[in-house]
Design a protein around this motif. Structure first.
Motif, mmCIF file in Angstrom:
data_model
loop_
_atom_site.group_PDB
_atom_site.id
_atom_site.type_symbol
_atom_site.label_atom_id
_atom_site.label_comp_id
_atom_site.label_asym_id
_atom_site.label_seq_id
_atom_site.Cartn_x
_atom_site.Cartn_y
_atom_site.Cartn_z
ATOM 1 N N GLU A 101 48.283 -32.715 -51.893
ATOM 2 C CA GLU A 101 49.415 -33.093 -51.040
ATOM 3 C C GLU A 101 50.761 -32.698 -51.680
ATOM 4 O OE1 GLU A 101 49.192 -37.160 -50.128
ATOM 5 O OE2 GLU A 101 47.308 -37.000 -48.988
ATOM 6 N N ALA A 102 50.837 -32.866 -52.981
ATOM 7 C CA ALA A 102 52.079 -32.496 -53.676
ATOM 8 C C ALA A 102 52.299 -30.997 -53.611
ATOM 9 C CB ALA A 102 52.020 -32.968 -55.122
ATOM 10 N N GLY B 32 43.724 -37.146 -62.716
ATOM 11 C CA GLY B 32 42.423 -36.954 -62.103
ATOM 12 C C GLY B 32 42.425 -37.181 -60.617
ATOM 13 N N ASN B 33 43.533 -37.143 -59.991
ATOM 14 C CA ASN B 33 43.665 -37.387 -58.552
ATOM 15 C C ASN B 33 43.964 -36.057 -57.867
ATOM 16 O OD1 ASN B 33 44.063 -38.327 -55.980
ATOM 17 N ND2 ASN B 33 45.447 -40.004 -56.599
ATOM 18 N N GLU B 34 42.887 -35.310 -57.536
ATOM 19 C CA GLU B 34 43.082 -33.994 -56.931
ATOM 20 C C GLU B 34 43.647 -34.072 -55.507
ATOM 21 O OE1 GLU B 34 39.571 -31.711 -57.142
ATOM 22 O OE2 GLU B 34 39.615 -31.549 -59.359
ATOM 23 N N MET C 244 51.161 -33.809 -62.545
ATOM 24 C CA MET C 244 50.953 -35.187 -63.018
ATOM 25 C C MET C 244 49.736 -35.805 -62.346
ATOM 26 S SD MET C 244 53.715 -38.339 -63.029
ATOM 27 C CE MET C 244 53.863 -38.275 -61.237
ATOM 28 N N ALA C 245 49.514 -35.498 -61.038
ATOM 29 C CA ALA C 245 48.327 -36.045 -60.334
ATOM 30 C C ALA C 245 47.049 -35.454 -60.901
ATOM 31 C CB ALA C 245 48.446 -35.745 -58.839
#
Length: 274
Positions: free
Chosen positions: A89-90, A82-84, A77-78
């Motif tokens: 972290e996930a 667009g949040n690499e 989902m990240a």
């Protein structure tokens, strides 16, 4: 030192022999089976606890696997957003859950194998206890049968003792003596009562009955002629004159007929006069 050692060994052997002789096989077998049953109960509790641990590990493994999948879904989902950095972290959290799940998987596998082995051992123990219980019943039955046979043999040995039979015969002789004395006292009491005439007639009747039986037996065997039948009375003697009572009845009947005839004649005369 050697003397004390031999003395201790002697005392120990005597104590062991005393304990061995005082042991009741039936009680010992019952006690052994009871202890084995108690051990089986404890073993069941331990196996049940192991099964509970195995189920707990399985639930933890399932939970950690689910958590790893959830962190993977969040990383995806990240990335879509667009949040690499957030996706990394996930994924790091996902690796932690995967490692924990792998550890739990190994523990669960070992625990499950141990539980299966414990179940097998528990079944074998239960089978052995059941077999021991059956053997116990057989052994107790054999013990009771042997005790009964031993008691019978001891009784037979006592009966084969000559003194026992001698005592039995002596008691029988005493009883015979008591009966003879009682009969003698009864006979003496009859003689002392003064009723000798009745006794003489009783004795005579007894002797006469014996003589009659002897004569009948001799006739039956053909040693004496058959007893002659009593002669029949002559015919004239059997035909007797009618009793006086019958003659009186005939006279009364004749008188009644004559009276009826006279009444009939008188009635006819009256009718003729009319």
């Amino acid at each position: 030192m050697g003397i004390f050692s031999r003395l201790a060994q002697l005392i120990k052997s005597n104590l062991n022999d005393l304990i061995s002789r005082s042991e009741d096989p039936e009680k010992m077998l019952n006690q052994i089976v009871l202890e084995m049953s108690n051990q089986l109960v404890e073993a069941k509790k331990q196996v049940a606890a192991s099964i509970a641990d195995e189920k707990r590990l399985a639930k933890q493994l399932e939970q950690e696997t689910s958590n790893a999948q959830e962190w993977e879904r969040r990383a995806m989902m990240a990335l879509r957003a667009g949040n690499e950095p957030l996706a990394k972290e996930a994924l790091a959290r996902k690796r932690e859950r995967d490692e924990l799940a792998a550890t739990l998987q190994d523990q669960w596998t070992k625990q499950k194998t141990a539980v299966e082995q414990l179940k097998t051992a528990l079944r074998l123990l239960s089978d052995k206890i059941e077999e021991a219980s059956r053997k116990k019943n057989v052994l107790i039955a054999r013990k009771k049968r042997a005790e009964a046979q031993k008691a019978i043999q001891e009784t037979m040995t006592g009966l084969r003792d000559p003194s026992a039979f001698e005592t039995f015969d002596r008691m029988a002789q005493k009883i015979n003596q008591i009966e003879a004395e009682a009969d003698a006292q009864t006979e003496l009491a009859k003689e002392m009562s003064g009723d000798t005439l009745t006794a003489q007639f009783d004795k005579l009747e007894q002797n006469q009955g014996g003589e009659d039986d002897l004569v009948a037996l001799k006739r039956k065997m053909g040693m004496l002629p058959a007893e002659a039948a009593p002669a029949a009375p002559p015919l004239q003697a059997r035909v007797e004159a009618p009793p006086s009572a019958a003659a009186g009845d005939q006279e009364e009947l004749a008188a009644a007929l004559a009276e009826l005839e006279s009444e009939g004649t008188a009635e006819q005369k009256r009718k003729a006069q009319r």
